[in-house]
Scaffold this motif. Structure first.
Motif, PDB file in Angstrom:
ATOM      1  N   UNK A 147       0.931  -1.406   0.118  1.00 22.98           N
ATOM      2  CA  UNK A 147      -0.604   0.035   0.141  1.00 22.98           C
ATOM      3  C   UNK A 147       0.590   1.536   0.062  1.00 22.98           C
ATOM      4  N   UNK A 148       1.875   1.186   1.150  1.00 21.49           N
ATOM      5  CA  UNK A 148       3.183   2.241   1.105  1.00 21.49           C
ATOM      6  C   UNK A 148       3.377   2.484  -0.407  1.00 21.49           C
ATOM      7  N   UNK A 149       3.846   1.758  -0.607  1.00 22.84           N
ATOM      8  CA  UNK A 149       4.044   1.809  -2.474  1.00 22.84           C
ATOM      9  C   UNK A 149       2.489   2.392  -2.754  1.00 22.84           C
ATOM     10  N   UNK A 150       1.996   1.785  -3.437  1.00 25.89           N
ATOM     11  CA  UNK A 150       1.169   2.384  -4.320  1.00 25.89           C
ATOM     12  C   UNK A 150       0.394   3.851  -3.993  1.00 25.89           C
ATOM     13  N   UNK A 151       1.093   4.129  -2.893  1.00 25.60           N
ATOM     14  CA  UNK A 151       0.356   5.608  -2.520  1.00 25.60           C
ATOM     15  C   UNK A 151       2.159   6.015  -2.326  1.00 25.60           C
ATOM     16  N   UNK A 152       3.149   5.744  -3.226  1.00 20.94           N
ATOM     17  CA  UNK A 152       4.832   6.894  -3.509  1.00 20.94           C
ATOM     18  C   UNK A 152       5.000   6.766  -1.900  1.00 20.94           C
ATOM     19  N   UNK A 153       5.084   6.154  -1.170  1.00 18.16           N
ATOM     20  CA  UNK A 153       5.532   6.052   0.542  1.00 18.16           C
ATOM     21  C   UNK A 153       6.787   5.363   0.747  1.00 18.16           C
ATOM     22  N   UNK A 154       7.117   4.305   0.121  1.00 10.74           N
ATOM     23  CA  UNK A 154       7.779   3.684   0.585  1.00 10.74           C
ATOM     24  C   UNK A 154       9.246   4.009   1.049  1.00 10.74           C
ATOM     25  N   UNK A 155       9.922   5.151   0.073  1.00 10.10           N
ATOM     26  CA  UNK A 155      11.278   5.676   0.885  1.00 10.10           C
ATOM     27  C   UNK A 155      10.634   6.224   2.499  1.00 10.10           C
ATOM     28  N   UNK A 168       2.060  14.591   1.608  1.00 11.23           N
ATOM     29  CA  UNK A 168       2.800  13.036   1.873  1.00 11.23           C
ATOM     30  C   UNK A 168       1.632  12.928   2.787  1.00 11.23           C
ATOM     31  N   UNK A 169       1.165  13.494   4.065  1.00 13.94           N
ATOM     32  CA  UNK A 169       0.122  13.099   4.517  1.00 13.94           C
ATOM     33  C   UNK A 169      -0.946  13.077   4.171  1.00 13.94           C
ATOM     34  N   UNK A 170      -1.619  14.325   3.400  1.00 16.27           N
ATOM     35  CA  UNK A 170      -2.870  13.634   1.861  1.00 16.27           C
ATOM     36  C   UNK A 170      -2.702  11.969   1.695  1.00 16.27           C
ATOM     37  N   UNK A 171      -1.003  11.824   1.516  1.00 21.70           N
ATOM     38  CA  UNK A 171      -1.884  10.840   0.211  1.00 21.70           C
ATOM     39  C   UNK A 171      -1.384   9.400   1.017  1.00 21.70           C
ATOM     40  N   UNK A 199      -1.489  17.879  -6.633  1.00 25.11           N
ATOM     41  CA  UNK A 199      -2.260  17.645  -6.754  1.00 25.11           C
ATOM     42  C   UNK A 199      -2.100  17.308  -8.285  1.00 25.11           C
ATOM     43  N   UNK A 200      -1.867  16.903  -9.619  1.00 27.23           N
ATOM     44  CA  UNK A 200      -1.644  16.339  -9.978  1.00 27.23           C
ATOM     45  C   UNK A 200      -1.230  14.614 -10.367  1.00 27.23           C
ATOM     46  N   UNK A 201      -0.018  14.534  -9.111  1.00 29.84           N
ATOM     47  CA  UNK A 201       0.463  13.222  -9.073  1.00 29.84           C
ATOM     48  C   UNK A 201      -0.881  12.614  -8.267  1.00 29.84           C
ATOM     49  N   UNK A 202      -1.087  13.173  -7.001  1.00 36.86           N
ATOM     50  CA  UNK A 202      -2.434  12.480  -6.488  1.00 36.86           C
ATOM     51  C   UNK A 202      -3.342  12.451  -7.003  1.00 36.86           C
ATOM     52  N   UNK A 203      -3.788  12.760  -8.647  1.00 33.39           N
ATOM     53  CA  UNK A 203      -4.702  12.633  -9.261  1.00 33.39           C
ATOM     54  C   UNK A 203      -4.339  10.989  -9.988  1.00 33.39           C
ATOM     55  N   UNK A 204      -3.380  11.082 -10.568  1.00 32.72           N
ATOM     56  CA  UNK A 204      -2.674  10.418 -11.396  1.00 32.72           C
ATOM     57  C   UNK A 204      -2.646   8.747 -10.193  1.00 32.72           C
ATOM     58  N   UNK A 205      -2.314   8.842  -8.687  1.00 33.50           N
ATOM     59  CA  UNK A 205      -3.184   7.820  -7.754  1.00 33.50           C
ATOM     60  C   UNK A 205      -4.026   7.404  -7.743  1.00 33.50           C
ATOM     61  N   UNK A 206      -5.051   8.685  -7.722  1.00 32.37           N
ATOM     62  CA  UNK A 206      -6.679   7.950  -7.636  1.00 32.37           C
ATOM     63  C   UNK A 206      -6.796   6.994  -8.762  1.00 32.37           C
ATOM     64  N   UNK A 207      -6.322   7.738 -10.089  1.00 34.05           N
ATOM     65  CA  UNK A 207      -7.207   6.777 -11.322  1.00 34.05           C
ATOM     66  C   UNK A 207      -6.336   5.151 -11.305  1.00 34.05           C
TER      67      UNK A 207
END
Ligand SMILES: Nc1ncnc2c1ncn2[C@@H]1O[C@H](COP(=O)(O)OP(=O)(O)OP(=O)(O)O)[C@@H](O)[C@H]1O
Ligand SMILES: [Mg+2]
Lengths: 262, 319
Positions: A147-155, A168-171, A199-207
């Motif tokens: 899940x962390x990977x899918x929201x880009x927070x693994x690092x 990052x907290x929003x994600x 916002x753009x990145x989070x939209x891609x994430x949601x998509x």
């Protein structure tokens, strides 16, 4: 614009209707004299991305609070997969498969990013295990890391959540909801306070996550809404003012009158 | 990597402390030996309440009831039957379990100060029952009873000495510590900490928070009851004073002094508090109002070491 209604026969067993994941019937909630939601009849199909828009105080967050059991509606019913879930407590609604993120970030600030997601993943199994170390549960750890990977927070896995940036907290907020393996994900202004790039990145994430989920999203950014949503519901003073595809909503005179005109 | 180093450090530290506590009967004069045994017992009580205060974020003032019921449960077993260690433990733990289940069921519906007050009221109810039910509990005078023998039923037994009693207490307290430590690191323990951090969010991700709290109070009460049994074994009497809420207050003070959410800290806090009280009594005489200087020391610790003695020591060591 084609809508997926490929969810197969829903548990509702209502012949002739599209397979709806969630329906509300006459949903009404009053706070003293204020009617925050008034007779809301809402329906969302499986696999859909639905945006809810409306001016401040329209009742969008209140609608989410009713769906997730935080508030008990004054009257009306909520059906999830055909089952009446009105009045169930939040933990049971979560177990049924509805997850949400919050308009105001709501995380475990003094736990690590990984732990925030891990504890959510663990809510489905092993929660009553007392005598084994929590890291010994490989399935949960793997789920949390995925899940962390899918929201880009693994690092940032080992960072305390309170030390993450706002974006990052929003994600992470979305990650926590995702880790509970929901069928319906309700996102309350996920991009609130984010920069354009974020916002753009989070939209891609949601998509990306929308492929296996039904998504209900409250969003103020019209550009985002128009790009992302299959359909849009407009709330105004607690009532549904209009509903339709982004094109229909953009050209609806009543919507233009109360909301889109600037 | 660092995990492994951490674990080596932990077990070496644990072994050293255990070794020191094990040999203490050979080194310490009888008075201080007894004192140390008692510190371990109060430490167990403090540690049990840390599971609630430090890990779940609930401050309980009901621990005197759990402690007291452990004590009176052991007393009942020792007075009704041929004195037996196993029966004393079983009766004490059952007594504490029943009371903590009762308190847990009613008090966990409430939060924060309302929880604290409810637990306090329950402990006072048990105090009044024990104080007034003279026929059974001995009322104000309490109960005196013989000490059982140390042993395993049917295999071996011998009378307790001050030394073997100390070792017995040491084994029980250390074992309880390891169990509590494991619980705090289990999936269940992580849920408790999540409740402490953000209760509504914990509920929203699917946890029935009340049930987790009930379990936490019952576990905590069980270990508090165990401390009560040990105290009964050590002193061979049970008295209503130990059910009075002041005992719960002391357990909270031990926690704050030593450092909440650390399990070891509360033992350290108990040791510091009892040692200071003893020394003040010795220096200024029996009737000295020791609570006044202790109160100032307590306030100083809160102001200058908000994470307690252990938190302070840790940060100092890490420099
Ligand atoms: N728990 C509550 N008690 C009393 N009034 C409430 C409560 N929750 C919401 N309201 C009121 O209900 C109305 C709808 O609020 P809600 O938060 O749902 O609006 P919203 O559409 O999410 O607005 P925003 O875009 O500002 O987030 C507001 O007038 C609000 O003050
Ligand atoms: Mg809102």
């Amino acid at each position: 614009m084609e809508l997926q209604s490929s969810g197969g026969p829903s548990a509702a067993g209502r012949q002739g209707e599209a397979a709806s994941v969630l329906r509300t019937e006459g949903l009404t909630i009053r706070f003293g004299g204020l009617t925050a939601l008034n007779n809301v009849n809402f329906e969302i199909g499986r696999g859909e991305i639905r945006a809810i828009i409306g001016p401040n105080g329209a009742g969008k967050s209140t609608f989410f609070n009713c769906l997730t059991g935080v508030l008990r509606p004054t009257s009306g019913r909520i059906l999830f997969n055909g089952e009446d879930i009105t009045g169930l407590p939040p933990n049971e609604i979560s177990k049924k498969g509805i997850a949400r993120s919050y308009q105001i970030t709501n995380i475990l600030p003094n736990a690590t990013t990984l732990e925030n997601v891990r504890i959510a993943a663990q809510s489905r199994r092993h929660g009553w295990s007392l005598f084994r170390h929590y890291t010994a549960f490989g399935d949960i750890m793997a789920k949390a890391e995925a899940v962390l990977n899918s929201v880009g927070l693994s690092p940032k896995a080992d960072e305390l959540a309170c030390n993450l940036s706002h974006g990052e907290q929003r994600n992470l907020e979305i990650g926590i909801a995702l880790a509970t393996e929901p069928q319906l994900l309700c996102l309350d202004e996920p991009t609130a306070g984010m920069s354009t790039a974020e916002t753009h990145d989070t939209m891609e994430l949601i998509r990306g996550i929308a492929k296996d989920l039904t998504i209900l999203i409250v969003e103020h950014d019209m550009k985002v809404v128009m790009e992302l949503a299959h359909r849009i519901t407009v709330l105004h003073y607690g009532e549904i003012l209009a509903e339709g595809t982004p094109e229909e909503i953009q050209s609806n005179p009543r919507v233009l009158e109360v909301y889109l005109k600037t | 990597m660092t995990d492994k180093r951490h674990s080596i450090l932990f077990w070496s530290g644990f072994a050293i402390v255990m070794a020191l506590l094990f040999v203490s009967p050979y080194v310490l004069p009888p008075f201080w030996q007894r004192f140390l045994t008692e510190v371990l017992i109060w430490g167990l009580l403090a540690m049990s309440s840390d599971l609630l205060i430090g890990y779940t974020g609930m401050v309980s003032f009901g621990h005197s009831a759990f402690f007291g019921l452990g004590m009176y449960g052991a007393a009942a077993a020792l007075l009704m039957f041929t004195p037996s260690l196993v029966l004393a433990l079983a009766f004490g733990l059952i007594g504490a379990a029943v009371v903590s289940a009762f308190v847990a069921y009613f008090s966990t519906r409430l939060r924060d100060i309302y929880f604290a007050i409810t637990t306090l009221i329950f402990s006072q109810i048990f105090y009044v029952i024990i104080f007034t039910w003279t026929d059974v509990t001995g009322g104000e005078n309490g109960l005196n009873f013989p000490r059982p023998r140390l042993g395993i039923p049917g295999i071996w037994s011998e009378p307790f000495t001050a030394t073997t009693l100390h070792w017995f207490v040491l084994v029980v307290v250390a074992g309880s510590y390891l169990i509590l430590r494991r619980i705090t690191q289990s999936p269940f323990g992580m849920v408790l900490q999540s409740i402490r951090e953000n209760e509504p969010r914990t509920r929203a991700i699917g946890y029935p928070v009340e049930r987790y709290k009930i379990m936490a109070v019952m576990l905590s009460g069980l270990f508090a009851g165990l401390a009560g049994v040990l105290y009964a074994l050590q002193n061979r009497f049970a008295a209503p004073d130990f059910v009075f809420f002041l005992i719960s207050g002391e357990a909270v003070i031990f926690n704050v002094m030593g450092g909440i959410g650390t399990l070891v800290g509360p033992i350290l806090g108990a040791g510091t508090f009892l040692l200071l009280r003893e020394l003040l009594g010795r220096i200024f005489g029996e009737n000295f109002p020791y609570l006044i200087p202790l109160g100032f020391i307590f306030i100083a610790i809160i102001i200058f070491m908000p994470q307690g003695l252990l938190g302070f020591a840790r940060r100092w060591l890490n420099r």
